[in-house]
Write a protein that holds these residues in place. Structure first.
Motif, PDB file in Angstrom:
ATOM      1  N   ASP A  13       2.987 -53.464  43.490  1.00 46.12           N
ATOM      2  CA  ASP A  13       4.135 -52.986  44.265  1.00 46.12           C
ATOM      3  C   ASP A  13       5.406 -53.017  43.423  1.00 46.12           C
ATOM      4  O   ASP A  13       6.226 -52.098  43.474  1.00 46.12           O
ATOM      5  N   GLN A  14       5.570 -54.102  42.651  1.00 48.62           N
ATOM      6  CA  GLN A  14       6.750 -54.218  41.802  1.00 48.62           C
ATOM      7  C   GLN A  14       6.730 -53.177  40.696  1.00 48.62           C
ATOM      8  O   GLN A  14       7.753 -52.565  40.379  1.00 48.62           O
ATOM      9  N   LEU A  15       5.547 -52.950  40.101  1.00 50.96           N
ATOM     10  CA  LEU A  15       5.435 -51.938  39.057  1.00 50.96           C
ATOM     11  C   LEU A  15       5.663 -50.533  39.615  1.00 50.96           C
ATOM     12  O   LEU A  15       6.238 -49.683  38.951  1.00 50.96           O
ATOM     13  N   GLN A  16       5.214 -50.313  40.836  1.00 53.79           N
ATOM     14  CA  GLN A  16       5.434 -49.010  41.461  1.00 53.79           C
ATOM     15  C   GLN A  16       6.923 -48.765  41.660  1.00 53.79           C
ATOM     16  O   GLN A  16       7.413 -47.643  41.505  1.00 53.79           O
ATOM     17  N   ALA A  17       7.663 -49.828  41.988  1.00 53.30           N
ATOM     18  CA  ALA A  17       9.106 -49.707  42.179  1.00 53.30           C
ATOM     19  C   ALA A  17       9.815 -49.467  40.843  1.00 53.30           C
ATOM     20  O   ALA A  17      10.842 -48.784  40.790  1.00 53.30           O
ATOM     21  N   GLN A  18       9.265 -50.011  39.759  1.00 55.24           N
ATOM     22  CA  GLN A  18       9.881 -49.891  38.434  1.00 55.24           C
ATOM     23  C   GLN A  18       9.554 -48.570  37.752  1.00 55.24           C
ATOM     24  O   GLN A  18      10.268 -48.143  36.843  1.00 55.24           O
ATOM     25  N   PHE A  77       0.931 -54.922  29.646  1.00 57.44           N
ATOM     26  CA  PHE A  77       0.662 -53.780  30.526  1.00 57.44           C
ATOM     27  C   PHE A  77       1.940 -53.289  31.191  1.00 57.44           C
ATOM     28  O   PHE A  77       2.168 -52.073  31.305  1.00 57.44           O
ATOM     29  N   GLU A  78       2.806 -54.215  31.621  1.00 57.27           N
ATOM     30  CA  GLU A  78       4.043 -53.810  32.286  1.00 57.27           C
ATOM     31  C   GLU A  78       4.909 -52.946  31.375  1.00 57.27           C
ATOM     32  O   GLU A  78       5.405 -51.892  31.776  1.00 57.27           O
ATOM     33  N   ASP A  79       5.108 -53.401  30.127  1.00 51.58           N
ATOM     34  CA  ASP A  79       5.921 -52.643  29.176  1.00 51.58           C
ATOM     35  C   ASP A  79       5.280 -51.294  28.874  1.00 51.58           C
ATOM     36  O   ASP A  79       5.972 -50.285  28.699  1.00 51.58           O
ATOM     37  N   PHE A  80       3.957 -51.296  28.817  1.00 48.17           N
ATOM     38  CA  PHE A  80       3.213 -50.077  28.517  1.00 48.17           C
ATOM     39  C   PHE A  80       3.454 -49.007  29.580  1.00 48.17           C
ATOM     40  O   PHE A  80       3.806 -47.874  29.267  1.00 48.17           O
ATOM     41  N   VAL A  81       3.293 -49.375  30.845  1.00 50.47           N
ATOM     42  CA  VAL A  81       3.424 -48.364  31.903  1.00 50.47           C
ATOM     43  C   VAL A  81       4.889 -47.997  32.163  1.00 50.47           C
ATOM     44  O   VAL A  81       5.180 -46.859  32.542  1.00 50.47           O
ATOM     45  N   GLY A  99       7.152 -47.777  29.811  1.00 48.08           N
ATOM     46  CA  GLY A  99       7.434 -46.821  28.754  1.00 48.08           C
ATOM     47  C   GLY A  99       6.821 -45.460  29.034  1.00 48.08           C
ATOM     48  O   GLY A  99       7.467 -44.424  28.864  1.00 48.08           O
ATOM     49  N   LEU A 100       5.572 -45.444  29.487  1.00 47.74           N
ATOM     50  CA  LEU A 100       4.905 -44.189  29.821  1.00 47.74           C
ATOM     51  C   LEU A 100       5.638 -43.460  30.941  1.00 47.74           C
ATOM     52  O   LEU A 100       5.763 -42.236  30.922  1.00 47.74           O
ATOM     53  N   SER A 101       6.110 -44.211  31.914  1.00 44.58           N
ATOM     54  CA  SER A 101       6.822 -43.609  33.045  1.00 44.58           C
ATOM     55  C   SER A 101       8.078 -42.892  32.576  1.00 44.58           C
ATOM     56  O   SER A 101       8.379 -41.782  33.031  1.00 44.58           O
ATOM     57  N   ILE A 102       8.807 -43.506  31.664  1.00 43.08           N
ATOM     58  CA  ILE A 102      10.013 -42.874  31.127  1.00 43.08           C
ATOM     59  C   ILE A 102       9.658 -41.589  30.372  1.00 43.08           C
ATOM     60  O   ILE A 102      10.251 -40.539  30.575  1.00 43.08           O
ATOM     61  N   LEU A 103       8.651 -41.677  29.512  1.00 37.44           N
ATOM     62  CA  LEU A 103       8.295 -40.552  28.663  1.00 37.44           C
ATOM     63  C   LEU A 103       7.726 -39.373  29.441  1.00 37.44           C
ATOM     64  O   LEU A 103       7.980 -38.219  29.118  1.00 37.44           O
ATOM     65  N   LEU A 104       6.952 -39.667  30.478  1.00 42.57           N
ATOM     66  CA  LEU A 104       6.265 -38.607  31.207  1.00 42.57           C
ATOM     67  C   LEU A 104       7.009 -38.150  32.450  1.00 42.57           C
ATOM     68  O   LEU A 104       6.912 -36.989  32.835  1.00 42.57           O
ATOM     69  N   ARG A 105       7.764 -39.056  33.074  1.00 39.98           N
ATOM     70  CA  ARG A 105       8.371 -38.717  34.353  1.00 39.98           C
ATOM     71  C   ARG A 105       9.829 -39.162  34.469  1.00 39.98           C
ATOM     72  O   ARG A 105      10.403 -39.141  35.552  1.00 39.98           O
ATOM     73  N   GLY A 106      10.407 -39.558  33.365  1.00 39.99           N
ATOM     74  CA  GLY A 106      11.794 -39.989  33.394  1.00 39.99           C
ATOM     75  C   GLY A 106      12.761 -38.823  33.449  1.00 39.99           C
ATOM     76  O   GLY A 106      12.388 -37.670  33.277  1.00 39.99           O
ATOM     77  N   THR A 107      14.011 -39.145  33.679  1.00 43.45           N
ATOM     78  CA  THR A 107      15.057 -38.118  33.649  1.00 43.45           C
ATOM     79  C   THR A 107      15.292 -37.697  32.200  1.00 43.45           C
ATOM     80  O   THR A 107      14.836 -38.359  31.256  1.00 43.45           O
ATOM     81  N   VAL A 108      16.003 -36.611  32.020  1.00 41.16           N
ATOM     82  CA  VAL A 108      16.345 -36.154  30.671  1.00 41.16           C
ATOM     83  C   VAL A 108      17.087 -37.258  29.920  1.00 41.16           C
ATOM     84  O   VAL A 108      16.802 -37.532  28.753  1.00 41.16           O
ATOM     85  N   HIS A 109      18.043 -37.892  30.589  1.00 36.46           N
ATOM     86  CA  HIS A 109      18.827 -38.953  29.958  1.00 36.46           C
ATOM     87  C   HIS A 109      17.929 -40.104  29.518  1.00 36.46           C
ATOM     88  O   HIS A 109      18.074 -40.630  28.399  1.00 36.46           O
ATOM     89  N   GLU A 110      16.973 -40.500  30.372  1.00 32.31           N
ATOM     90  CA  GLU A 110      16.076 -41.607  30.043  1.00 32.31           C
ATOM     91  C   GLU A 110      15.186 -41.267  28.856  1.00 32.31           C
ATOM     92  O   GLU A 110      14.964 -42.089  27.963  1.00 32.31           O
TER      93      GLU A 110
END
Length: 256
Positions: free
Chosen positions: A80-85, A148-152, A154-165
């Motif tokens: 749940d926490q990772l989903q929020a992050q 694992f937390e840092d991994f996902v 980072g992936l979230s930013i790269l694949l689904r982050g905003t342009v700025h992120e």
């Protein structure tokens, strides 16, 4: 063979820092648009393919993931926490976690694993240095291992982050020594590592001096005060105002 074809398809001038030689498809329009958050787009990511190839079958009990969180040596934060992050769904995080645990029972991934992943997905070139730089960008605390937390995250930013992120993450990748500035030497090292990884199986064929030419063009645009280095502000401002660079961001995920 299919992986090599996908890499070749992604290897155009825009991705490799030569956006000026990439014709703009009229159907795409002029303005950059943020990619849709589709599973197809997610599966183009090398790291995601690697993880999900070791994940448990989709038909397994999804509740197992919650129980498994307490059985590995390194216990990740709750889903749940990772989903929020992140911008992953709970089911996506469960699949990613299963695969991560199968590949890395300790709950940590090291640089050698990154090198193995990219050598498999880019067999036509030498991915050693690119994997090294990418690993260091994920390894925020510099301890030689990625949780694992840092991994996902980072992936979230790269694949689904905003342009700025995404741009901030890209700056961190180029800033090899993490001093807050990008030098020509640092950008050249990253670009050469990408060219080396892509190998000679690219279209159009890339000249050996292409990485240096790319760096010179980018510094002419980014180094506003001509002090020989690029700051995060110069990087963000220049990238967001340059339509060619923004279009190339859509292809960035193909070498992650």
């Amino acid at each position: 063979m299919q992986r090599a074809k996908e890499a070749m398809k992604a290897s155009d001038g825009s991705l490799l820092g030569d956006p000026g030689h990439t014709p703009l498809n009229k159907k795409e329009g002029v303005k950059w648009q943020r990619p849709r958050l589709t599973r197809k787009a997610l599966m183009r990511c090398c790291l995601v393919k690697w993880i999900l190839s070791s994940a448990a079958p989709q038909g397994s009990d999804s509740s197992d993931s919650e129980l498994e969180l307490s059985t590995v040596r390194h216990q990740p934060e709750g889903l749940d926490q990772l989903q929020a992050q992140t911008k992953f769904t709970k089911k996506e995080l469960q699949s990613l976690y299963r695969g991560f645990k199968n590949e890395c029972p300790t709950g940590l991934v090291d640089e050698d694993t990154f090198k193995l992943i990219y050598s498999q997905f880019f067999p036509q070139g030498d991915a050693t240095m690119y994997a090294h730089f990418l690993f260091n960008a994920f390894d925020a605390d510099g301890n030689g291992a990625i949780h694992f937390e840092d991994f996902v995250v980072g992936l979230s930013i790269l694949l689904r982050g905003t342009v700025h992120e995404k741009l901030k993450w890209a700056f961190n990748l180029y800033d090899i020594n993490k001093d807050g500035y990008i030098t020509k030497e640092e950008m050249l090292a990253i670009m050469k590592s990408i060219y080396d990884m892509m190998g000679r199986h690219t279209y159009p064929i890339l000249r050996e001096d292409a990485p240096l030419a790319h760096v010179e063009r980018f510094f002419q645009k980014m180094d506003r005060n001509q002090d020989g280095v690029v700051t995060i502000d110069e990087f963000l401002e220049t990238c967001q105002k340059d339509e060619n660079i923004m279009r190339s961001m859509q292809l960035f995920e193909n070498v992650i």
